[in-house]
Design a protein around this motif. Structure first.
Motif, PDB file in Angstrom:
ATOM      1  N   GLU A 121      10.544  17.731   9.965  1.00 50.02           N
ATOM      2  CA  GLU A 121       9.594  18.841   9.932  1.00 50.02           C
ATOM      3  C   GLU A 121       8.360  18.486   9.113  1.00 50.02           C
ATOM      4  OE1 GLU A 121      11.650  22.268   8.541  1.00 50.02           O
ATOM      5  OE2 GLU A 121      13.023  22.332  10.264  1.00 50.02           O
ATOM      6  N   LEU A 122       8.558  17.813   7.989  1.00 45.69           N
ATOM      7  CA  LEU A 122       7.426  17.437   7.142  1.00 45.69           C
ATOM      8  C   LEU A 122       6.538  16.406   7.829  1.00 45.69           C
ATOM      9  CD1 LEU A 122       9.179  17.214   3.653  1.00 45.69           C
ATOM     10  CD2 LEU A 122       7.506  18.931   4.376  1.00 45.69           C
ATOM     11  N   SER A 123       7.148  15.430   8.501  1.00 46.41           N
ATOM     12  CA  SER A 123       6.342  14.412   9.179  1.00 46.41           C
ATOM     13  C   SER A 123       5.512  15.035  10.296  1.00 46.41           C
ATOM     14  CB  SER A 123       7.235  13.294   9.728  1.00 46.41           C
ATOM     15  OG  SER A 123       8.121  13.781  10.723  1.00 46.41           O
ATOM     16  N   ALA A 124       6.097  16.025  10.996  1.00 40.32           N
ATOM     17  CA  ALA A 124       5.351  16.704  12.060  1.00 40.32           C
ATOM     18  C   ALA A 124       4.223  17.548  11.481  1.00 40.32           C
ATOM     19  CB  ALA A 124       6.296  17.572  12.885  1.00 40.32           C
ATOM     20  N   ALA A 125       4.509  18.275  10.392  1.00 42.24           N
ATOM     21  CA  ALA A 125       3.507  19.157   9.791  1.00 42.24           C
ATOM     22  C   ALA A 125       2.346  18.372   9.202  1.00 42.24           C
ATOM     23  CB  ALA A 125       4.157  20.013   8.716  1.00 42.24           C
TER      24      ALA A 125
ATOM     25  N   GLU B 221       9.474   8.135   1.350  1.00 43.04           N
ATOM     26  CA  GLU B 221       8.992   7.601   0.068  1.00 43.04           C
ATOM     27  C   GLU B 221       8.491   8.725  -0.838  1.00 43.04           C
ATOM     28  OE1 GLU B 221       6.571   3.997  -0.160  1.00 43.04           O
ATOM     29  OE2 GLU B 221       6.826   3.787   2.006  1.00 43.04           O
ATOM     30  N   ALA B 222       7.796   9.687  -0.240  1.00 43.69           N
ATOM     31  CA  ALA B 222       7.258  10.805  -1.024  1.00 43.69           C
ATOM     32  C   ALA B 222       8.378  11.625  -1.639  1.00 43.69           C
ATOM     33  CB  ALA B 222       6.383  11.690  -0.133  1.00 43.69           C
ATOM     34  N   LEU B 223       9.425  11.865  -0.879  1.00 45.08           N
ATOM     35  CA  LEU B 223      10.549  12.657  -1.401  1.00 45.08           C
ATOM     36  C   LEU B 223      11.256  11.924  -2.538  1.00 45.08           C
ATOM     37  CD1 LEU B 223      12.030  14.135   1.901  1.00 45.08           C
ATOM     38  CD2 LEU B 223      10.628  15.303   0.188  1.00 45.08           C
ATOM     39  N   LEU B 224      11.324  10.602  -2.447  1.00 49.88           N
ATOM     40  CA  LEU B 224      11.904   9.822  -3.543  1.00 49.88           C
ATOM     41  C   LEU B 224      11.049   9.930  -4.801  1.00 49.88           C
ATOM     42  CD1 LEU B 224      13.073   6.594  -1.640  1.00 49.88           C
ATOM     43  CD2 LEU B 224      14.540   8.340  -2.692  1.00 49.88           C
TER      44      LEU B 224
ATOM     45  N   GLY C  37       1.569  15.162  10.077  1.00 55.56           N
ATOM     46  CA  GLY C  37       1.016  14.193  11.013  1.00 55.56           C
ATOM     47  C   GLY C  37       1.213  12.759  10.590  1.00 55.56           C
ATOM     48  N   VAL C  38       2.360  12.465   9.976  1.00 57.66           N
ATOM     49  CA  VAL C  38       2.663  11.099   9.541  1.00 57.66           C
ATOM     50  C   VAL C  38       4.065  10.741  10.011  1.00 57.66           C
ATOM     51  CG1 VAL C  38       1.176  11.281   7.506  1.00 57.66           C
ATOM     52  CG2 VAL C  38       3.602  11.858   7.311  1.00 57.66           C
ATOM     53  N   SER C  39       4.402   9.469   9.924  1.00 59.18           N
ATOM     54  CA  SER C  39       5.745   9.034  10.288  1.00 59.18           C
ATOM     55  C   SER C  39       6.731   9.427   9.189  1.00 59.18           C
ATOM     56  CB  SER C  39       5.770   7.518  10.502  1.00 59.18           C
ATOM     57  OG  SER C  39       5.522   6.839   9.290  1.00 59.18           O
ATOM     58  N   ARG C  40       8.002   9.246   9.471  1.00 59.06           N
ATOM     59  CA  ARG C  40       9.022   9.645   8.492  1.00 59.06           C
ATOM     60  C   ARG C  40       9.086   8.713   7.287  1.00 59.06           C
ATOM     61  NH1 ARG C  40      14.463  11.187  11.708  1.00 59.06           N
ATOM     62  NH2 ARG C  40      15.120  11.605   9.549  1.00 59.06           N
TER      63      ARG C  40
ATOM     64  N   ARG D  45       0.845  -1.183   0.000  1.00 63.30           N
ATOM     65  CA  ARG D  45       0.000   0.000   0.000  1.00 63.30           C
ATOM     66  C   ARG D  45       0.886   1.241   0.000  1.00 63.30           C
ATOM     67  NH1 ARG D  45      -5.278  -0.261   1.249  1.00 63.30           N
ATOM     68  NH2 ARG D  45      -5.197   1.799   2.197  1.00 63.30           N
ATOM     69  N   ARG D  46       0.687   2.115  -0.976  1.00 61.64           N
ATOM     70  CA  ARG D  46       1.509   3.310  -1.090  1.00 61.64           C
ATOM     71  C   ARG D  46       0.660   4.580  -1.058  1.00 61.64           C
ATOM     72  NH1 ARG D  46       6.494   3.360  -2.837  1.00 61.64           N
ATOM     73  NH2 ARG D  46       6.115   5.251  -4.073  1.00 61.64           N
ATOM     74  N   GLY D  47      -0.595   4.403  -0.624  1.00 62.25           N
ATOM     75  CA  GLY D  47      -1.500   5.544  -0.650  1.00 62.25           C
ATOM     76  C   GLY D  47      -1.027   6.711   0.179  1.00 62.25           C
ATOM     77  N   LEU D  48      -0.502   6.457   1.370  1.00 62.64           N
ATOM     78  CA  LEU D  48      -0.087   7.534   2.257  1.00 62.64           C
ATOM     79  C   LEU D  48       1.106   8.291   1.681  1.00 62.64           C
ATOM     80  CD1 LEU D  48      -0.577   9.042   4.856  1.00 62.64           C
ATOM     81  CD2 LEU D  48       0.815   7.339   6.050  1.00 62.64           C
ATOM     82  N   ALA D  49       2.076   7.563   1.146  1.00 67.82           N
ATOM     83  CA  ALA D  49       3.240   8.217   0.547  1.00 67.82           C
ATOM     84  C   ALA D  49       2.822   9.073  -0.641  1.00 67.82           C
ATOM     85  CB  ALA D  49       4.274   7.181   0.117  1.00 67.82           C
ATOM     86  N   ASP D  50       1.874   8.575  -1.433  1.00 69.70           N
ATOM     87  CA  ASP D  50       1.394   9.355  -2.576  1.00 69.70           C
ATOM     88  C   ASP D  50       0.691  10.625  -2.111  1.00 69.70           C
ATOM     89  OD1 ASP D  50       2.366   7.534  -4.387  1.00 69.70           O
ATOM     90  OD2 ASP D  50       0.475   6.458  -4.621  1.00 69.70           O
TER      91      ASP D  50
END
Length: 218
Positions: free
Chosen positions: A42-46, A56-59, A48-51, A12-17
């Motif tokens: 900073e992005l995970s805190a903003a 994966e999103a940055l990749l 509300g998700v784990s790193r 499942r890659r929905g969250l990263a997308d």
């Protein structure tokens, strides 16, 4: 390792997308300009998700050309080099010429109307970033009107980088941008609607050239 002949269940890659969509929108909206660091913590805190999904999103965004990784800084928003600008301009030119020829030859009324609708939205753009979004939407509509699936896919492969190209353009100079862009695109749309291929190709070349000249200081 999977057994021969067996299909491995998809992850499942929905969250990263979704994270990629949020970060991409923030870049396109000007929250993270070229050269800005994108820190996982900073992005995970903003968001509300784990790193993990952030990584994966940055990749994913790196594959789109929006983000680059530097060993001493981590992920940063891509700053286009002179070579990047020249390559994007030449590739965009090649794709766009084919799109214009196909639209002039084959586009149905509904697709031409969709192009006109984007131009109408340009008249209501409130700032430069909204205008850039309309500019990209205009070209989305042109490629869609070409009726050429693989051409649309080729455009999608460079779309984010062209978006960054236009953001960089307004970062260099936005003088007259809001007032000139709607009329410029209305001329492009009119040439397509008139089925005037020669005129349309000429106007699209001028349109590309103006942004290129701003970025290269010509």
């Amino acid at each position: 390792m999977s057994e021969p002949g067996r299909v491995v269940p998809a992850r499942r890659r929905g969250l990263a997308d979704e994270v990629a969509d949020r970060v991409r929108d923030a870049i396109f909206g000007g929250a993270y300009p070229p050269g800005a660091q994108l820190r996982e913590v900073e992005l995970s805190a903003a968001l509300g998700v784990s790193r993990g999904p952030v990584r994966e999103a940055l990749l994913k965004l790196e594959r789109e050309g929006l983000v680059r990784s530097e060993w001493h800084r981590g992920a940063i928003v891509t700053t286009l080099s002179d070579v990047d600008v020249a390559e994007l301009d030449s590739l965009r030119s090649a794709l766009e010429q084919l799109a214009v020829r196909l639209v002039v030859a084959n586009a149905p009324e509904a697709d031409l109307a969709a192009i006109d609708e984007v131009v109408d939205r340009m008249d209501r753009a409130r700032d430069e970033h909204e205008m850039v979004r309309c500019d990209i939407d205009f070209h989305d509509a042109v490629y869609a009107a070409s009726g050429h699936r693989r051409l649309v896919e080729a455009w999608q492969a460079i779309r984010s980088q062209v978006y960054l190209f236009l953001l960089t353009r307004i970062g260099v100079s936005s003088d007259g941008y809001l007032t000139s862009i709607p009329a410029e695109h209305r001329r492009l749309a009119s040439a397509l609607r008139a089925r005037d291929g020669e005129k349309a190709l000429e106007l699209f070349a001028v349109h590309r050239g103006e942004a290129f000249d701003v970025l290269t200081g010509k």
